[in-house]
Motif scaffolding. Structure first.
Motif, PDB file in Angstrom:
ATOM      1  N   LYS A 189      54.556  30.973-104.763  1.00 29.51           N
ATOM      2  CA  LYS A 189      55.630  31.975-104.801  1.00 29.51           C
ATOM      3  C   LYS A 189      56.820  31.462-105.604  1.00 29.51           C
ATOM      4  O   LYS A 189      57.398  32.193-106.409  1.00 29.51           O
ATOM      5  CB  LYS A 189      56.078  32.339-103.379  1.00 29.51           C
ATOM      6  N   PHE A 190      57.197  30.196-105.381  1.00 24.84           N
ATOM      7  CA  PHE A 190      58.326  29.629-106.124  1.00 24.84           C
ATOM      8  C   PHE A 190      58.013  29.513-107.618  1.00 24.84           C
ATOM      9  O   PHE A 190      58.877  29.765-108.457  1.00 24.84           O
ATOM     10  CB  PHE A 190      58.727  28.264-105.560  1.00 24.84           C
ATOM     11  N   LYS A 191      56.780  29.170-107.950  1.00 29.91           N
ATOM     12  CA  LYS A 191      56.395  29.115-109.359  1.00 29.91           C
ATOM     13  C   LYS A 191      56.487  30.498-109.992  1.00 29.91           C
ATOM     14  O   LYS A 191      56.953  30.645-111.127  1.00 29.91           O
ATOM     15  CB  LYS A 191      54.979  28.558-109.507  1.00 29.91           C
ATOM     16  N   GLY A 192      56.046  31.511-109.245  1.00 27.42           N
ATOM     17  CA  GLY A 192      56.138  32.881-109.748  1.00 27.42           C
ATOM     18  C   GLY A 192      57.577  33.334-109.928  1.00 27.42           C
ATOM     19  O   GLY A 192      57.919  33.979-110.922  1.00 27.42           O
ATOM     20  N   LEU A 193      58.449  32.990-108.971  1.00 28.61           N
ATOM     21  CA  LEU A 193      59.861  33.331-109.089  1.00 28.61           C
ATOM     22  C   LEU A 193      60.508  32.634-110.289  1.00 28.61           C
ATOM     23  O   LEU A 193      61.300  33.237-111.027  1.00 28.61           O
ATOM     24  CB  LEU A 193      60.613  32.953-107.815  1.00 28.61           C
ATOM     25  N   LYS A 194      60.152  31.377-110.484  1.00 27.91           N
ATOM     26  CA  LYS A 194      60.705  30.621-111.615  1.00 27.91           C
ATOM     27  C   LYS A 194      60.270  31.260-112.934  1.00 27.91           C
ATOM     28  O   LYS A 194      61.070  31.418-113.845  1.00 27.91           O
ATOM     29  CB  LYS A 194      60.217  29.177-111.541  1.00 27.91           C
ATOM     30  N   LYS A 195      59.023  31.658-112.979  1.00 33.80           N
ATOM     31  CA  LYS A 195      58.504  32.303-114.189  1.00 33.80           C
ATOM     32  C   LYS A 195      59.204  33.649-114.425  1.00 33.80           C
ATOM     33  O   LYS A 195      59.565  33.997-115.544  1.00 33.80           O
ATOM     34  CB  LYS A 195      57.005  32.497-114.056  1.00 33.80           C
TER      35      LYS A 195
END
Length: 135
Positions: free
Chosen positions: A123-129
């Protein structure tokens, strides 16, 4: 536009908190396997998750003398802590801990904690992207 982390992260932060508290409880059961009169405890995960999602966390809060002090205390799992029904007959000392059951539950809980941790990481990787950072 503001980001709602509750919506973005879903249930996983709550699940991780409950899994962490359950790990402590299961470890306590294992540590007290030879304590006369000790009763094994566990957490009703569904009830605790429901309480966590609705913001009904109970526990002890530390009194703060200044608004700038960090909030302290524990967030217990909303009354979801229960005594476990023993699988074996009383051994005479009143202890209801079955070490094999507790170890198995501890390992299962650890795996479920890791799964929530991996979901959160994704989820955090997706938010960062989504925010324009490098994925």
């Amino acid at each position: 536009m503001a980001i709602s982390f509750d919506k973005a992260l879903g249930v996983h932060p709550h699940a991780m908190l409950i899994r962490s508290q359950r790990a402590e409880l299961l470890a306590s059961n294992i540590a007290n396997a030879d304590t006369p009169g000790y009763k094994a405890k566990d957490i009703d995960f569904a009830q605790a998750l429901k309480a966590a999602k609705s913001g009904q966390q109970r526990g002890n809060n530390m009194v703060r003398t200044d608004e700038n002090h960090i909030r302290g205390g524990s967030q217990l799992t909303g009354g979801a802590e229960l005594f476990r029904n023993p699988n074996q007959a009383d051994t005479g000392d009143g202890n209801s801990v079955d070490v094999q059951v507790e170890r198995n539950l501890y390992v299962q809980n650890s795996l479920e904690y890791q799964a929530s941790l991996q979901f959160l990481s994704g989820k955090f990787k997706g938010l960062k992207k989504a925010l324009g950072g490098q994925g």
